[in-house]
Write a protein that holds these residues in place. Sequence first.
Motif, mmCIF file in Angstrom:
data_model
loop_
_atom_site.group_PDB
_atom_site.id
_atom_site.type_symbol
_atom_site.label_atom_id
_atom_site.label_comp_id
_atom_site.label_asym_id
_atom_site.label_seq_id
_atom_site.Cartn_x
_atom_site.Cartn_y
_atom_site.Cartn_z
ATOM 1 N N ASP A 267 0.746 -0.972 13.516
ATOM 2 C CA ASP A 267 0.598 -0.898 12.005
ATOM 3 C C ASP A 267 -0.719 -1.877 11.523
ATOM 4 O OD1 ASP A 267 3.177 0.660 11.392
ATOM 5 O OD2 ASP A 267 4.083 -1.298 11.124
ATOM 6 N N LEU A 268 -1.575 -1.268 10.863
ATOM 7 C CA LEU A 268 -2.608 -2.193 10.213
ATOM 8 C C LEU A 268 -1.959 -3.138 9.533
ATOM 9 C CD1 LEU A 268 -4.776 0.868 8.838
ATOM 10 C CD2 LEU A 268 -5.601 -0.916 10.729
ATOM 11 N N SER A 269 -2.592 -4.212 9.725
ATOM 12 C CA SER A 269 -2.221 -5.487 8.793
ATOM 13 C C SER A 269 -2.217 -5.303 7.403
ATOM 14 C CB SER A 269 -3.230 -6.695 9.211
ATOM 15 O OG SER A 269 -4.417 -6.708 8.466
ATOM 16 N N LEU A 270 -1.459 -6.020 6.709
ATOM 17 C CA LEU A 270 -1.479 -5.651 5.270
ATOM 18 C C LEU A 270 -2.901 -6.228 4.586
ATOM 19 C CD1 LEU A 270 1.956 -6.983 3.906
ATOM 20 C CD2 LEU A 270 1.434 -4.828 4.875
ATOM 21 N N GLY A 271 -3.474 -7.151 5.187
ATOM 22 C CA GLY A 271 -5.003 -7.573 4.831
ATOM 23 C C GLY A 271 -5.796 -6.404 4.869
ATOM 24 N N VAL A 272 -5.725 -5.640 5.805
ATOM 25 C CA VAL A 272 -6.472 -4.564 6.304
ATOM 26 C C VAL A 272 -6.111 -3.443 5.395
ATOM 27 C CG1 VAL A 272 -7.394 -2.966 7.844
ATOM 28 C CG2 VAL A 272 -7.054 -5.211 8.635
ATOM 29 N N SER A 273 -4.818 -3.156 5.206
ATOM 30 C CA SER A 273 -4.280 -2.027 4.546
ATOM 31 C C SER A 273 -4.442 -2.086 3.121
ATOM 32 C CB SER A 273 -2.720 -1.944 4.586
ATOM 33 O OG SER A 273 -2.630 -1.806 6.045
ATOM 34 N N CYS A 274 -4.919 -3.251 2.185
ATOM 35 C CA CYS A 274 -5.265 -3.406 1.034
ATOM 36 C C CYS A 274 -6.511 -2.806 0.716
ATOM 37 C CB CYS A 274 -4.962 -4.748 0.529
ATOM 38 S SG CYS A 274 -6.522 -5.963 0.874
ATOM 39 N N HIS A 275 -7.584 -2.842 1.828
ATOM 40 C CA HIS A 275 -8.708 -2.117 1.714
ATOM 41 C C HIS A 275 -8.542 -0.568 2.299
ATOM 42 C CE1 HIS A 275 -10.541 -5.896 0.811
ATOM 43 N NE2 HIS A 275 -9.966 -6.607 2.113
ATOM 44 N N ILE A 276 -7.733 -0.154 3.224
ATOM 45 C CA ILE A 276 -7.638 1.074 3.561
ATOM 46 C C ILE A 276 -6.894 1.721 2.553
ATOM 47 C CG2 ILE A 276 -6.861 2.642 5.374
ATOM 48 C CD1 ILE A 276 -9.395 1.003 6.025
ATOM 49 N N GLY A 277 -5.577 1.437 2.175
ATOM 50 C CA GLY A 277 -4.787 1.981 1.425
ATOM 51 C C GLY A 277 -3.735 2.653 2.237
ATOM 52 N N HIS A 278 -2.546 3.345 1.409
ATOM 53 C CA HIS A 278 -1.520 3.794 2.167
ATOM 54 C C HIS A 278 -2.151 5.220 2.795
ATOM 55 C CE1 HIS A 278 3.137 4.125 1.744
ATOM 56 N NE2 HIS A 278 2.819 4.215 3.070
#
Length: 292
Positions: A267-278
């Motif tokens: 899983d992409l970390s949440l810190g990265v996911s906030c830029h990448i999105g769902h």
Amino acid sequence: MRAIGVVTDSHSGIGRKEAEELGIYVLPMPFYIDGQCYYENITLSREEFFEKLDSGADISTSQPSPADVMGLWDRALKEYEKILYIPISSGLSGSCATAAALAREEPYEGRVLVVDNGRVSTPLHRSVLDCLELIGEGYPAETIREILEEARDKMVIYVGVDTLEHLKKGGRITPAAALLGSVLNIKPVLKFDVGILDSFKKCRGLVKAKKVMIEAMKQDLATRFKEWRDRGEVYLLAATSSSDEETGQWVREIREAFPGLTVMCDDLSLGVSCHIGHGGLGIGCSCRPRRV
């Protein structure tokens, strides 16, 4: 007291259970939601995070405090003579430079070695595993840092983004481009290479984006990483901020495209996911570091 320990951060995708199994320490990275600080899988679950992200909450990343960094180092140094700290790429966060500055001060100088090899997500996870292998082979800490940093450019990852909204919020694209992309069903593919994240190609639809990523990976394995592929020293990687169903399908497509290669998916970390999105999906590789 043992000789060498390993510390990384939660951008590696390594959870608490795996960290215990590997015998390493993981620093939880902070992020802010509507002004309140959270820590991944400690004060906020992955499900809760995406609920807030999809609802339009204001989410931003932050460096860990020096006190948090040093506190974890202090714990590790009670168990190990030296530690190798492998954080998120300095090209993506200032936390690596901050850690390097802290490591030059007493009581850490000579005992904490900060590794800046330009990694995040699954490539960072793979780098931690490489580090543990090198420790097991008997290399000293200073040589291991040298080996890992020499392998800095021996990896790549492509990430297909399902929505342009979060790239707009991060300032990577204009609001007008985000609106036009949504109307035209544009799915950008980003490329993470040598420590930085940049645009690679714009695709019409997710099916096309996945095809572009797989073809790009095939090209890299046939050219840039051919030497390692021929020796069987390439690790195939995947990353996701998508659903379990979409992730499972993506991993199956990768395995079909690259028979004979195992795939490590995080899983992409949440810190990265906030830029990448769902809904983000990634594919990449990392080469086994050269031994001295």
